[in-house]
Write a protein that holds these residues in place. Structure first.
Motif: not given
Length: 357
Positions: A306-307, A320-323, A331-335
């Motif tokens: 993601g961006g 699928v990565l983010l952050g 995991t990023h959404l939970e963080m």
């Protein structure tokens, strides 16, 4: 150039209904469409705009009641955006570059220019360059010695193609892109501050003298077929081996690809993505805007980031990565949920402390 509804539907592999002999010379959003334009209303949310515009033909979503929408003809395509891709290709005449070599272009006598190529004014083509048949090269482009470009290329204003660069067929290069510039590679005679930090993870000998010595780039850039390079994108040539971009890959504006990077097939790299030197990117990888990839790591096939994601370590295929730093999207959404709750938790802790609990 005008096309009938029947011609457009046939080119798109879509179904046409109504008066398919109607001719349209352009496409427009429904509310702004004129009588000679095809309204693009591939979703029910655009239906209201048709009444505001003057179009009598439209590209519609499956199952739309074209009679009730006041149209004389309609085209139905099962995948609207794919149909729009085909339609836009039909209606884009491209830049007007006269066939042949313009009198104000400079072409080395040893260069080979393919049949049907169009070379615009102020283009400079170096020694030993090979330009494929049907290529179109707009004004102020420079192509350095020994470069090879495949058939049906479109290279737009001010692009720079470096020495020994090899590019496949149907290449599209937007204005101002630079392919094959020197890689950003330097070394110090003594151990540099960067090397110290990597070893100690934070501690360094501050104030130690150091000077930077260039490592020259002896490699070039190799690009496959059907690759798009956006405006002001930069692809550095390799130090020894070539920087490589696989067939079907698309780079957005202001993307930077460092020296020795290897990018697979059918990748999509959005605006301001940066990939540091010697990293390897698998096939079908999508990196959204402002993603960063650390040097000397591997991003596996089918990874989507993601961006703003910053990838510092190897990423397994299909992740699928983010952050920042990159973690699994879930995991990023939970963080982030936990971070939003933090002020309330701290307030509760402070209240409990005040009460002596």
């Amino acid at each position: 150039m005008a096309h009938t509804i029947a011609e457009i539907a046939a080119a798109l592999g879509a179904q046409a209904v109504g008066d398919v002999t109607l001719r349209v010379s352009g496409a427009a959003e429904p509310a702004a469409a004129q009588v000679h334009e095809l309204a693009l209303a591939m979703d029910p949310k655009y239906a209201g705009g048709l009444a505001q515009g003057a179009a009598v033909a439209a590209l519609l979503w499956q199952g739309a009641d074209w009679h009730a929408l006041g149209l004389k003809a309609a085209i139905f395509a099962p995948r609207g955006r794919l149909a729009m891709a085909g339609l836009s290709r039909m209606m884009d005449a491209g830049p007007a570059i006269a066939p042949g070599v313009h009198a104000m272009a400079i072409v080395d006598a040893s260069a080979q220019i393919g049949a049907g190529a169009a070379i615009g004014p102020f283009v400079v083509i170096g020694a030993g360059v090979v330009i494929g048949a049907g290529a179109r090269i707009a004004s102020h482009v420079s192509i350095a010695d020994g470069a090879r470009i495949g058939v049906d290329a479109l290279i737009l204003q001010g692009a720079r193609i470096g020495a020994r660069v090899v590019i496949g067929d149907r290449f599209i290069c937007q204005p101002g892109a630079v392919i094959g510039a020197d890689g950003f590679s330097f070394v110090t005679p003594e151990k540099s501050g960067v090397e110290e930090i990597r070893e100690t993870l934070g501690q360094r000998d501050v104030g130690t003298a150091q000077s930077w010595t260039r490592i020259h780039s002896l490699g070039a850039v190799t690009i496959g077929d059907d690759v798009d390079i956006g405006a002001n994108a930069c692809v550095d040539r390799g130090t020894i081996r070539d920087t490589m971009i696989g067939s079907g890959t698309k780079l957005d504006n202001m993307v930077h690809i460092g020296h020795n990077v290897q990018i697979g097939r059918d990748c999509l790299l959005c605006g301001q993505v940066g990939i540091a030197g010697s990293s390897r990117i698998g096939d079908r990888v999508v990196l959204a805007g402002q993603c960063g990839v650390n040097d000397n790591i591997f991003v596996g096939d089918d990874v989507i980031a993601g961006g703003g994601t910053k990838i510092f370590t190897n990423a397994p295929a299909g992740r699928v990565l983010l952050g920042y730093p990159a973690v699994k999207m879930e995991t990023h959404l939970e963080m982030q949920k936990a971070l939003r709750r933090l002020p309330r938790w701290m307030k509760n802790v402070a209240q409990a402390t005040d009460k002596g609990e």
